[in-house]
Design a protein around this motif. Structure first.
Motif, PDB file in Angstrom:
ATOM      1  N   UNK A   1       0.878  -1.344   0.006  1.00  0.00           N
ATOM      2  CA  UNK A   1       0.063   0.176  -0.040  1.00  0.00           C
ATOM      3  C   UNK A   1       0.734   1.261  -0.143  1.00  0.00           C
ATOM      4  N   UNK A   2       1.894   1.252   0.870  1.00  0.00           N
ATOM      5  CA  UNK A   2       2.848   2.433   0.841  1.00  0.00           C
ATOM      6  C   UNK A   2       3.565   2.726  -0.456  1.00  0.00           C
ATOM      7  N   UNK A   3       3.960   1.528  -1.091  1.00  0.00           N
ATOM      8  CA  UNK A   3       4.775   1.567  -2.322  1.00  0.00           C
ATOM      9  C   UNK A   3       3.702   2.251  -3.388  1.00  0.00           C
ATOM     10  N   UNK A   4       2.417   1.587  -3.357  1.00  0.00           N
ATOM     11  CA  UNK A   4       1.261   2.171  -4.308  1.00  0.00           C
ATOM     12  C   UNK A   4       1.145   3.527  -4.219  1.00  0.00           C
ATOM     13  N   UNK A   5       0.901   4.124  -2.969  1.00  0.00           N
ATOM     14  CA  UNK A   5       0.842   5.470  -2.573  1.00  0.00           C
ATOM     15  C   UNK A   5       1.990   6.303  -3.483  1.00  0.00           C
ATOM     16  N   UNK A   6       3.300   5.870  -3.201  1.00  0.00           N
ATOM     17  CA  UNK A   6       4.274   6.474  -3.433  1.00  0.00           C
ATOM     18  C   UNK A   6       4.330   6.500  -5.123  1.00  0.00           C
ATOM     19  N   UNK A   7       3.842   5.586  -5.908  1.00  0.00           N
ATOM     20  CA  UNK A   7       3.613   5.445  -7.268  1.00  0.00           C
ATOM     21  C   UNK A   7       2.584   6.259  -7.771  1.00  0.00           C
ATOM     22  N   UNK A   8       1.665   6.433  -6.862  1.00  0.00           N
ATOM     23  CA  UNK A   8       0.355   7.241  -7.338  1.00  0.00           C
ATOM     24  C   UNK A   8       0.827   8.864  -7.291  1.00  0.00           C
ATOM     25  N   UNK A   9       1.614   9.277  -6.505  1.00  0.00           N
ATOM     26  CA  UNK A   9       1.929  10.524  -6.488  1.00  0.00           C
ATOM     27  C   UNK A   9       3.021  10.874  -7.498  1.00  0.00           C
ATOM     28  N   UNK A  10       3.750   9.801  -7.742  1.00  0.00           N
ATOM     29  CA  UNK A  10       4.973  10.027  -9.013  1.00  0.00           C
ATOM     30  C   UNK A  10       4.121  10.273 -10.094  1.00  0.00           C
TER      31      UNK A  10
END
Length: 76
Positions: free
Chosen positions: A34-43
């Protein structure tokens, strides 16, 4: 018309299952995804990633499973 990159659902399910199966703590693995997905979403919002057609959760599962399967490819 450019073709959008797609993820094979069967491959994605196998990767997610492998992540969970090899995890010491399933909850922490889920939080990492979930944390990695959130980072990728903001990227994606910043325009830093080219393949924004792939959902961030799918990309996170693929990245984490690649890191698990091939740790020698990680820098450092």
């Amino acid at each position: 018309m450019p073709s959008s990159p797609t993820v094979n659902p069967k491959d994605l399910a196998q990767r997610a299952e492998s992540l969970i199966r090899h995890a010491n703590n399933r909850y922490l693995t889920t939080v990492r995804i979930a944390f990695r997905a959130k980072q990728r979403r903001f990227d994606d919002f910043d325009g830093l990633l080219d393949d924004s057609m792939i959902k961030p959760v799918h990309r996170a599962i693929i990245e984490l499973s690649d890191e698990q399967d091939q740790p020698d490819l990680l820098p450092g």
